[in-house]
Design an enzyme around this catalytic site. Structure first.
Site, PDB file in Angstrom:
ATOM      1  N   ARG A 133      -9.336  -1.023  -7.790  1.00 21.45           N
ATOM      2  CA  ARG A 133      -8.245  -1.564  -8.053  1.00 21.45           C
ATOM      3  C   ARG A 133      -8.141  -2.879  -9.017  1.00 21.45           C
ATOM      4  O   ARG A 133      -6.910  -2.906  -9.882  1.00 21.45           O
ATOM      5  CB  ARG A 133      -7.826  -3.198  -6.970  1.00 21.45           C
ATOM      6  CG  ARG A 133      -7.167  -3.039  -5.721  1.00 21.45           C
ATOM      7  CD  ARG A 133      -6.814  -3.919  -4.881  1.00 21.45           C
ATOM      8  NE  ARG A 133      -6.136  -3.520  -3.468  1.00 21.45           N
ATOM      9  CZ  ARG A 133      -6.781  -3.223  -2.821  1.00 21.45           C
ATOM     10  NH1 ARG A 133      -7.360  -4.618  -2.001  1.00 21.45           N
ATOM     11  NH2 ARG A 133      -5.648  -2.682  -1.721  1.00 21.45           N
ATOM     12  N   GLY A 173      -0.973   3.565   3.767  1.00 19.54           N
ATOM     13  CA  GLY A 173      -2.916   3.639   4.194  1.00 19.54           C
ATOM     14  C   GLY A 173      -2.887   4.665   4.258  1.00 19.54           C
ATOM     15  O   GLY A 173      -3.671   5.237   3.656  1.00 19.54           O
ATOM     16  N   GLY A 176       1.700  -2.156   1.928  1.00 22.96           N
ATOM     17  CA  GLY A 176       2.941  -3.306   2.545  1.00 22.96           C
ATOM     18  C   GLY A 176       3.767  -3.563   1.919  1.00 22.96           C
ATOM     19  O   GLY A 176       5.158  -3.104   1.850  1.00 22.96           O
ATOM     20  N   LYS A 225       3.349   4.292  15.691  1.00 22.69           N
ATOM     21  CA  LYS A 225       4.311   3.826  16.440  1.00 22.69           C
ATOM     22  C   LYS A 225       5.702   3.574  15.262  1.00 22.69           C
ATOM     23  O   LYS A 225       5.634   3.606  14.723  1.00 22.69           O
ATOM     24  CB  LYS A 225       4.183   2.426  16.328  1.00 22.69           C
ATOM     25  CG  LYS A 225       2.851   1.795  17.898  1.00 22.69           C
ATOM     26  CD  LYS A 225       2.862   0.573  18.042  1.00 22.69           C
ATOM     27  CE  LYS A 225       1.881   1.066  18.953  1.00 22.69           C
ATOM     28  NZ  LYS A 225       1.002  -1.069  19.701  1.00 22.69           N
TER      29      LYS A 225
HETATM   30  P1  AMP Z   1       0.147   3.729  10.692  1.00 25.14           P
HETATM   31  O1  AMP Z   1      -0.202   2.790  10.460  1.00 25.14           O
HETATM   32  O2  AMP Z   1       1.463   3.385  11.646  1.00 25.14           O
HETATM   33  O3  AMP Z   1       1.182   4.889   9.685  1.00 25.14           O
HETATM   34  O4  AMP Z   1      -0.813   4.588  11.657  1.00 25.14           O
HETATM   35  C1  AMP Z   1      -1.747   5.427  11.287  1.00 25.14           C
HETATM   36  C2  AMP Z   1      -2.532   5.852  12.582  1.00 25.14           C
HETATM   37  O5  AMP Z   1      -1.433   6.288  13.670  1.00 25.14           O
HETATM   38  C3  AMP Z   1      -3.926   6.694  12.071  1.00 25.14           C
HETATM   39  O6  AMP Z   1      -5.052   5.737  12.745  1.00 25.14           O
HETATM   40  C4  AMP Z   1      -3.351   7.577  13.351  1.00 25.14           C
HETATM   41  O7  AMP Z   1      -4.695   7.820  13.911  1.00 25.14           O
HETATM   42  C5  AMP Z   1      -3.073   7.152  14.463  1.00 25.14           C
HETATM   43  N1  AMP Z   1      -2.638   8.537  15.224  1.00 25.14           N
HETATM   44  C6  AMP Z   1      -1.033   9.855  14.613  1.00 25.14           C
HETATM   45  N2  AMP Z   1      -1.279  10.287  15.488  1.00 25.14           N
HETATM   46  C7  AMP Z   1      -1.024  10.019  16.621  1.00 25.14           C
HETATM   47  C8  AMP Z   1      -0.913  10.771  17.856  1.00 25.14           C
HETATM   48  N3  AMP Z   1      -0.998  10.993  18.048  1.00 25.14           N
HETATM   49  N4  AMP Z   1      -1.682   9.448  18.398  1.00 25.14           N
HETATM   50  C9  AMP Z   1      -2.690   8.045  18.386  1.00 25.14           C
HETATM   51  N5  AMP Z   1      -2.282   7.739  17.204  1.00 25.14           N
HETATM   52  C10 AMP Z   1      -1.819   8.238  15.883  1.00 25.14           C
END
Ligand code: AMP
Length: 396
Positions: free
Chosen positions: A35, A354, A377, A198
């Site tokens: 940064r 991220g 974010g 999610k």
């Molecule tokens: P996000 O911060 O919502 O972009 O989520 C990123 C995280 O989602 C990463 O750490 C991945 O390991 C997790 N992830 C990706 N695919 C899956 C899956 N099929 N089941 C559970 N976690 C997942």
């Protein structure tokens, strides 16, 4: 709007809001200076233009006033080395010492102010505090995109005290320009690839992108909520049962808008959330009980890769699977490579959020995509279609 490349900084004290929120170890040494490095071109530009520079930032999340571990003085040796200059330091960002040091500052000199968040007025967006900061300088520049989604005193409120002399630094300018290019000026076909854990974390992005994209690729944990909503058997995969209707609505909306929605057809399933778990390929609709989908399968990779490679604009946010575990990283790696390949053929690609940034770095493809957003974010809120207070304060 004033522009950093054409602005005359001669003898104008320039107060730059930087994002020097870097990680420090127990000896207060910087463990990742990314940064600070990113802000150097902006600082150099103002110095070269003849403006004395005053730097202000937050570091960490101090609770009640000053804390040694969050002092910006720990950054002085590194900053001094990078700029090849002695750095003046004010041990409080407002008050006599800051005022006196700022008043004496000459062209070519740099003053670093102590952590803004040692005053709770900073995060509260307090106007009187912002005004005190504003008195230190003639020009206000914001180069902290990572905090642009916060209406803090130093990121947004302060701008009103510089109605004529406020502008973006290079980081802010680049982030805004590149994200705007994708959101408002995309060459078609435009493909958005969304993954991660999610649906709930991505639904606003999906909504905002729906009437802009030609193709929407969904992977990661969030795909199983869509698959279950369509009647598939998803075993123990990550599911948000309260969002099944929303997933169906999204599918309908895509249909009505003529957006091609790509949901995986095959998945790598495991009998535990663990790299040592047993794993095998499965159809997405027939995952046995006790098994969970942790990556997209080869058929899905093939279809997605082809769509990506035929796109002219690509936005990627979120991994296709649990790429932190080697056995479930294939999908994310293949998508990263396809994005790089499309970019090589002339597409504009923006990677943000991220984990997709971590993935691009892991596969050493950072230089083979058009732009990697560091905004976290702030970037997500921007692609959700929200107005960022730090951007609005400068753009008006
Ligand atoms: P996000 O911060 O919502 O972009 O989520 C990123 C995280 O989602 C990463 O750490 C991945 O390991 C997790 N992830 C990706 N695919 C899956 C899956 N099929 N089941 C559970 N976690 C997942």
């Amino acid at each position: 709007m004033k522009n950093i490349d054409t602005f005359d900084f001669t003898d104008k004290k320039t107060l730059i809001r930087v994002d020097f929120n870097v990680p420090l170890n127990a000896n207060f040494e910087i463990t990742d200076p990314t940064r600070i490095d990113a802000a150097i071109p902006t600082i150099r530009k103002v110095l070269r233009g003849g403006g004395p520079v005053i730097l202000m930032s937050h570091l960490g999340r101090p609770k009640e006033g000053p804390e040694e571990k969050f002092s910006l003085k720990h950054l002085i040796p590194y900053l001094s080395e990078q700029l090849d200059l002695d750095i003046e330091f004010a041990d409080d960002c407002i008050g006599d010492s800051a005022r006196n040091l700022a008043a004496r500052l000459q062209p070519g000199e740099v003053l670093l102010l102590e952590n803004l968040r040692f005053h709770k007025e900073e995060t509260k967006g307090d106007e009187a505090f912002a005004e005190k900061l504003s008195k230190l300088a003639d020009v206000y520049m914001n180069d902290a995109f990572g905090t642009a989604h916060r209406a803090h005193a130093s990121t947004a409120i302060i701008a009103k005290f510089f109605p004529e002399n406020k502008l973006f630094g290079y980081i802010m300018e680049n982030e805004v320009k590149n994200i705007d290019k994708v959101l408002h000026d995309a060459h078609k076909p435009f493909t958005a690839i969304l993954g991660g854990a999610k649906v709930s974390g991505k639904i606003e992005i999906i909504n905002n992108l729906m009437d802009k994209v030609d193709n929407l690729i969904v992977g990661g944990g969030m795909m199983f909520t869509f698959i279950k909503a369509m009647g598939g058997k998803v075993g123990n995969s990550l599911i948000e049962d309260d969002l099944l209707d929303l997933a169906l609505n999204t599918i309908e909306k895509a249909k009505s808008l003529g957006v091609n929605l790509y949901i995986p057809t095959d998945t790598v399933i495991a009998d535990d959330f663990n790299n040592d778990a047993n794993y095998m390929l499965s159809d997405v609709n027939t995952i046995p009980d006790g098994w969970m989908g942790l990556d997209i399968g080869p058929d899905s990779i093939k279809v997605f890769t082809e769509v990506i490679e035929n796109s002219n604009t690509i936005l990627w946010n979120g991994p296709m699977g649990v790429f932190e575990m080697d056995n479930f990283a294939e999908g994310t790696k293949a998508i990263a490579e396809a994005v790089a390949k499309a970019t090589g053929k002339g597409a504009f690609s923006l990677i943000g959020g991220g984990d997709s940034v971590a993935a691009i770095n892991k596969y050493k493809l950072k230089d083979k995509v058009s732009y990697v957003s560091t905004g976290g974010g702030a970037m997500l809120e921007y692609i959700e279609g929200k107005e960022l207070p730090g951007v609005k304060a400068i753009k008006g």
